[in-house]
Enzyme design. Structure first.
Site, PDB file in Angstrom:
ATOM      1  N   ARG A 118      -6.461 -24.820  -2.594  1.00  0.00           N
ATOM      2  CA  ARG A 118      -5.024 -24.979  -2.353  1.00  0.00           C
ATOM      3  C   ARG A 118      -4.735 -26.150  -1.419  1.00  0.00           C
ATOM      4  O   ARG A 118      -3.694 -26.805  -1.552  1.00  0.00           O
ATOM      5  CB  ARG A 118      -4.446 -23.681  -1.791  1.00  0.00           C
TER       6      ARG A 118
ATOM      7  N   GLY B 128      -5.007 -17.232  -8.053  1.00  0.00           N
ATOM      8  CA  GLY B 128      -5.564 -16.073  -7.370  1.00  0.00           C
ATOM      9  C   GLY B 128      -7.071 -15.967  -7.465  1.00  0.00           C
ATOM     10  O   GLY B 128      -7.796 -16.953  -7.351  1.00  0.00           O
TER      11      GLY B 128
ATOM     12  N   GLY C  71       0.482 -14.808  -8.449  1.00  0.00           N
ATOM     13  CA  GLY C  71       1.679 -13.976  -8.512  1.00  0.00           C
ATOM     14  C   GLY C  71       2.848 -14.696  -9.155  1.00  0.00           C
ATOM     15  O   GLY C  71       3.575 -14.127  -9.979  1.00  0.00           O
TER      16      GLY C  71
ATOM     17  N   LYS D 248      -5.695  -3.646 -10.405  1.00  0.00           N
ATOM     18  CA  LYS D 248      -4.669  -2.649 -10.694  1.00  0.00           C
ATOM     19  C   LYS D 248      -3.809  -2.972 -11.902  1.00  0.00           C
ATOM     20  O   LYS D 248      -3.302  -4.083 -12.039  1.00  0.00           O
ATOM     21  CB  LYS D 248      -3.755  -2.491  -9.466  1.00  0.00           C
TER      22      LYS D 248
END
Length: 397
Positions: A37, A354, A378, A202
């Site tokens: 990043r 991510g 995200g 998840k």
């Protein structure tokens, strides 16, 4: 929406430009373990500095609780940015206080400084519009223009992302502009077969994107921890594997919807199981015979071959989420197999930020082997989900 090119064309020499970057890098103590990043932020910052702007970088790191916390200091990011730019990047010891005022005041043409972690101020993430606006006023007082270049935060309605863009002439940075161009290609101008690979822990993190993608994709591959909720929904024993029981009805709905729409939904056929998390001793079992006292930590060899075969004819691929606990070498094979299949593919391949982006670098795979590696997991998912991204809508308005 005005761009960085527009700002440079207007002329920035001697002007103070506030850049919202995404420098939320993983740390081991004070050592950056993946500087992707930081490297991604360099082109926009360098272009401004080379044109004579006085560049003020604001960013966050981690999730401090609205107050200073030394372990979340941006010092490592400032040092690395300075190395990449070939110049010192002074770091203010506060965000909008005396140190920030002094550091910004000392800026000269072509200089770059960084403000301390914007999330050290609780107003940054406040749900109260007035509180966010007050912080944005203070940030805006430092600058003559604002450049939004932190794609990893454009889905957040936060002071340094959303509110400050209403206080200053605002422009989209080169990084964010490039990210949006790629994501629009995934939604407006894609070639088929369109295959999406989803992993990670998840199901609940990806409910919206799965629901939206079922109307658009030709094939959906599910791995990682979220696969066990799908397997359970099909009636399989998943042992002590990660399971979101409260999502079973939702997942059964996805399975039915995929069948109804003719979407090929592909699940692992074998997995690596072990008695406790982190234990490198493991067995390979079919997904129809997972022992009740063991957990799955990666997709197995047959699943890797299956997933690779389902990617072979793809023309467009979006991948978000690892296939297993890739941080442990024993359970990195599934993630590596998917990544290598994408590198070999002739498809337009997008790695959705991510953990997926971190895995590509951690596994030593060539970054140029992919069409695009996003800096925002995200934000990418919310875009594909069809949600409005506040940090983009404010620039468009």
């Amino acid at each position: 929406m005005k761009t960085l090119s527009d700002l440079l064309a207007e002329g920035v020499s001697g002007r103070r430009v506030l850049v919202r970057a995404d420098l939320n890098v993983p740390l081991d103590g004070d050592k950056i373990t993946d500087d992707g990043r930081v490297r991604a932020s360099v082109p926009t910052i360098k272009a401004l500095a080379d044109a004579g702007a006085r560049v003020i970088v604001t960013a966050h790191l981690g999730r401090p609780k609205g107050e200073p916390d030394p372990k979340f200091s941006l010092a490592p990011a400032a040092a690395r940015l300075g190395e990449l730019l070939g110049t010192e990047v002074a770091l203010a010891s506060d965000l909008v206080g005396p140190s920030a005022t002094s550091v910004v005041g000392a800026l000269t043409d072509g200089g770059v400084v960084m403000l301390e972690n914007v999330r050290f101020d609780a107003r940054e993430t406040s749900k109260d519009d007035a509180e966010r606006s007050a912080l944005a006023d203070e940030l805006a007082s430092f600058a003559d223009a604002f450049v939004s270049d932190g794609f990893g935060v454009v889905h957040r309605k936060q002071a340094s992302v959303y509110d400050v863009a209403q206080k200053l002439p605002a422009y989209v940075g080169g990084l964010v502009e490039a990210e949006l161009k790629v994501l629009k290609k995934l939604t407006d101008d894609l070639e088929r077969p369109y295959v999406v690979v989803l992993g990670g822990a998840k199901v609940s993190d990806k409910l919206g994107v799965i629901a939206n993608l079922l109307a658009k994709v030709d094939r959906l591959l599910i791995g990682g921890g979220m696969a066990y909720t799908f397997l359970k929904a099909q009636g399989h024993e998943v042992g002590t594997s990660l399971l979101q029981s409260d999502q079973l009805d939702q997942v059964k709905g996805f399975l039915a919807e995929a069948e109804k729409r003719g979407v090929e939904l592909v699940l692992p056929v074998d997995v690596l199981v072990t008695a406790e998390f982190g234990n490198v001793e493991h067995d390979v079992v079919g997904t129809d015979s997972i022992p009740a006292d063991k957990m799955g930590l990666d997709i197995g060899p047959k699943s890797r071959e299956l997933f690779a075969s389902k990617l072979a004819d793809a023309k467009t691929v979006f991948w978000n989420g690892p296939m297993g606990v890739f941080e442990i070498e024993t359970y990195a094979g599934g993630t590596r197999a998917v990544a290598e299949a994408l590198v070999k593919s002739d498809a337009f391949t997008v790695v959705g930020g991510g953990d997926s982006a971190a895995a590509v670098r951690a596994l030593g795979l060539p970054e140029d082997g992919f069409s695009h590696i996003s800096t925002g997991g995200g934000a990418s998912l919310e875009f594909l989900e069809g949600k409005e991204l506040p940090g983009i809508s404010v620039l468009e308005s």
